[in-house]
Design a protein around this motif. Sequence first.
Motif, PDB file in Angstrom:
ATOM      1  N   TRP A 330       0.822  -1.202   0.000  1.00  0.00           N
ATOM      2  CA  TRP A 330       0.000   0.000   0.000  1.00  0.00           C
ATOM      3  C   TRP A 330       0.858   1.255   0.000  1.00  0.00           C
ATOM      4  CZ3 TRP A 330      -5.387   0.303   0.128  1.00  0.00           C
ATOM      5  CH2 TRP A 330      -6.067  -0.900   0.327  1.00  0.00           C
ATOM      6  N   THR A 331       0.290   2.315  -0.557  1.00  0.00           N
ATOM      7  CA  THR A 331       0.897   3.637  -0.476  1.00  0.00           C
ATOM      8  C   THR A 331      -0.227   4.666  -0.579  1.00  0.00           C
ATOM      9  OG1 THR A 331       2.643   5.077  -1.339  1.00  0.00           O
ATOM     10  CG2 THR A 331       1.316   3.853  -2.952  1.00  0.00           C
ATOM     11  N   VAL A 332       0.126   5.928  -0.776  1.00  0.00           N
ATOM     12  CA  VAL A 332      -0.868   6.996  -0.923  1.00  0.00           C
ATOM     13  C   VAL A 332      -0.559   7.766  -2.201  1.00  0.00           C
ATOM     14  CG1 VAL A 332      -1.711   9.186   0.050  1.00  0.00           C
ATOM     15  CG2 VAL A 332      -1.357   7.201   1.534  1.00  0.00           C
ATOM     16  N   ILE A 333      -1.603   8.111  -2.935  1.00  0.00           N
ATOM     17  CA  ILE A 333      -1.471   8.925  -4.134  1.00  0.00           C
ATOM     18  C   ILE A 333      -2.137  10.274  -3.877  1.00  0.00           C
ATOM     19  CG2 ILE A 333      -3.519   7.821  -5.153  1.00  0.00           C
ATOM     20  CD1 ILE A 333      -2.179   8.299  -7.916  1.00  0.00           C
ATOM     21  N   VAL A 334      -1.421  11.345  -4.161  1.00  0.00           N
ATOM     22  CA  VAL A 334      -1.882  12.710  -3.895  1.00  0.00           C
ATOM     23  C   VAL A 334      -1.831  13.509  -5.199  1.00  0.00           C
ATOM     24  CG1 VAL A 334      -1.557  14.806  -2.534  1.00  0.00           C
ATOM     25  CG2 VAL A 334      -0.970  12.583  -1.545  1.00  0.00           C
ATOM     26  N   ASP A 335      -2.992  13.935  -5.656  1.00  0.00           N
ATOM     27  CA  ASP A 335      -3.070  14.707  -6.906  1.00  0.00           C
ATOM     28  C   ASP A 335      -2.323  14.017  -8.049  1.00  0.00           C
ATOM     29  OD1 ASP A 335      -4.599  16.646  -5.670  1.00  0.00           O
ATOM     30  OD2 ASP A 335      -2.885  17.881  -5.130  1.00  0.00           O
ATOM     31  N   GLY A 336      -2.406  12.696  -8.074  1.00  0.00           N
ATOM     32  CA  GLY A 336      -1.776  11.918  -9.138  1.00  0.00           C
ATOM     33  C   GLY A 336      -0.336  11.538  -8.895  1.00  0.00           C
ATOM     34  N   ASN A 337       0.271  12.045  -7.804  1.00  0.00           N
ATOM     35  CA  ASN A 337       1.665  11.745  -7.479  1.00  0.00           C
ATOM     36  C   ASN A 337       1.722  10.719  -6.353  1.00  0.00           C
ATOM     37  OD1 ASN A 337       2.778  13.747  -9.301  1.00  0.00           O
ATOM     38  ND2 ASN A 337       1.980  15.268  -7.858  1.00  0.00           N
ATOM     39  N   VAL A 338       2.535   9.679  -6.536  1.00  0.00           N
ATOM     40  CA  VAL A 338       2.575   8.559  -5.604  1.00  0.00           C
ATOM     41  C   VAL A 338       3.717   8.716  -4.615  1.00  0.00           C
ATOM     42  CG1 VAL A 338       2.684   6.049  -5.406  1.00  0.00           C
ATOM     43  CG2 VAL A 338       1.657   7.095  -7.430  1.00  0.00           C
ATOM     44  N   TRP A 339       3.421   8.488  -3.325  1.00  0.00           N
ATOM     45  CA  TRP A 339       4.482   8.470  -2.328  1.00  0.00           C
ATOM     46  C   TRP A 339       5.465   7.345  -2.641  1.00  0.00           C
ATOM     47  CZ3 TRP A 339       1.395   9.053   2.924  1.00  0.00           C
ATOM     48  CH2 TRP A 339       0.946  10.375   3.030  1.00  0.00           C
ATOM     49  N   GLU A 340       6.714   7.575  -2.370  1.00  0.00           N
ATOM     50  CA  GLU A 340       7.752   6.589  -2.695  1.00  0.00           C
ATOM     51  C   GLU A 340       7.676   5.367  -1.785  1.00  0.00           C
ATOM     52  OE1 GLU A 340      12.653   6.299  -2.946  1.00  0.00           O
ATOM     53  OE2 GLU A 340      11.650   8.247  -2.769  1.00  0.00           O
ATOM     54  N   ARG A 341       7.418   5.552  -0.517  1.00  0.00           N
ATOM     55  CA  ARG A 341       7.415   4.441   0.435  1.00  0.00           C
ATOM     56  C   ARG A 341       6.171   3.571   0.275  1.00  0.00           C
ATOM     57  NH1 ARG A 341      10.620   4.553   5.081  1.00  0.00           N
ATOM     58  NH2 ARG A 341       9.560   2.576   5.513  1.00  0.00           N
ATOM     59  N   LYS A 342       6.372   2.259   0.462  1.00  0.00           N
ATOM     60  CA  LYS A 342       5.285   1.279   0.397  1.00  0.00           C
ATOM     61  C   LYS A 342       5.198   0.558   1.740  1.00  0.00           C
ATOM     62  CE  LYS A 342       4.877   2.112  -4.072  1.00  0.00           C
ATOM     63  NZ  LYS A 342       5.998   3.081  -4.200  1.00  0.00           N
ATOM     64  N   PHE A 343       3.975   0.093   2.080  1.00  0.00           N
ATOM     65  CA  PHE A 343       3.750  -0.529   3.372  1.00  0.00           C
ATOM     66  C   PHE A 343       2.824  -1.734   3.217  1.00  0.00           C
ATOM     67  CE2 PHE A 343       4.326   4.015   3.746  1.00  0.00           C
ATOM     68  CZ  PHE A 343       5.321   4.137   4.704  1.00  0.00           C
ATOM     69  N   GLU A 344       2.781  -2.567   4.250  1.00  0.00           N
ATOM     70  CA  GLU A 344       1.855  -3.693   4.247  1.00  0.00           C
ATOM     71  C   GLU A 344       0.408  -3.214   4.378  1.00  0.00           C
ATOM     72  OE1 GLU A 344       3.021  -6.518   7.208  1.00  0.00           O
ATOM     73  OE2 GLU A 344       5.066  -6.680   6.433  1.00  0.00           O
ATOM     74  N   MET A 345       0.238  -2.044   5.000  1.00  0.00           N
ATOM     75  CA  MET A 345      -1.101  -1.476   5.159  1.00  0.00           C
ATOM     76  C   MET A 345      -0.989   0.020   5.378  1.00  0.00           C
ATOM     77  SD  MET A 345      -4.297  -2.123   5.146  1.00  0.00           S
ATOM     78  CE  MET A 345      -5.697  -1.023   5.378  1.00  0.00           C
TER      79      MET A 345
END
Length: 416
Positions: A330-345
């Motif tokens: 999982w990650t977070v997308i903000v205004d079409g831009n994706v956070w670099e870090r990924k997580f299990e949740m």
Amino acid sequence: MENWDWNIGKKAVANLAELRQTYPTIHEIEVSPDGTKIALLVKTEDDMFNAVENGEQWPEPSEKLWRMRYTPSGRLYALAMNDDEWTVMVDGEPWEETYEFVWMPKTSADGDGIAVACKKDGDYGVSLNGQSWEEGFLSLRDYVISPDGQHIAASVQVKPTPEGDLDAFRAGSWTVAVDGQAWEPMYVGVWDPVFDKDSQRVAVQIRTGVNDYGFAVDGQAWEKRWPQAWGPVFDPNDGAAVGVAKSAGKLAPVKESGPLWDPGFIQCWRQVFSPDGKRMAAVVSPDFGQWTVAVDGQAWNRTFGEMVGQPVFSKDGAVIAAAAKEDGLWTVIVDGNVWERKFEMVWDPVTSPKGGHVATKAESGGRFHFVVDGVVYGDFDNAWMPVFSPDGQSILLKYEQDGTYYRHVLPLSEIR
């Protein structure tokens, strides 16, 4: 929120290590919105159940206690059973009314309204702040509490449908009850009732035939039907209902006057308006098996192969964020831009009232973290959703570390 303590600093609120020794069986742990209280749903020595808030038990235990939560205003409630009768406990005090069973608790945005679906005298209905409807129904599918906490709308069954009686099924047996008063029209099915922002009007998805779906507002059905339709919301500007429907193989938001986006998408749902009503976002699938967010009909370029969560607007409508999952992470997308870090949740993000900041909590390897604008902060035993201050300059973090629950107000400038 403006009245919360926003002074910068870290405060130990409760020694959870000691509480776990005192109460070996803990079923639920909840933290108040302002972080000043932490509650445990525990099994007591006499095999009863009780809530322990900041180390203090409610005055009376219950034979059964579950679904303990805080309201947005900080009241602690739970569903309770004693002598085979169910009710709701609020801050340790039970409602006077009792029921055969209660479930699906919900609260109003301001926390003044607490409601539960209930079964009483063999009928189904809803109880709001301990006052159930005078008229019950054969069944109840779902319900919604109005923004002002004063009204309830529910999907209810008003006529029996004998097994195998296709004529009775096609004639319809479901409708919407508002504060216990059923709409006169009946439908094959109804789902997802929703109030407008003024708590006066109600929209719902309806089914009128085997493959005929549509929408109704205040008991008046739209004339048009579609092979798929769901999820009405209200436009905060003109007050019109907006659902999602399928036409020519594409799904898009629609009003009674017609589609809002053209040509639409393979899939579309979870539509939401910005607070000022000037923009609308939805989760969409522009290509099969690929998910993203569309804003005013324009899909973001970045897509995800597993799912995208509920889009969240900032209060000024300038920022949109959503949780997203791909390849099991999982990650977070903000205004079409994706956070670099990924997580299990990760949890659905929150946005700051000012400044365009986005935050969430995340989990990896059984450890919890806060993530603010893509920057990871801390490594905790447990954590609860962060809250931005009204001025957008600081953030409230609620977490457990080394057996202690902390309430921590931190300047955003210290998260790097």
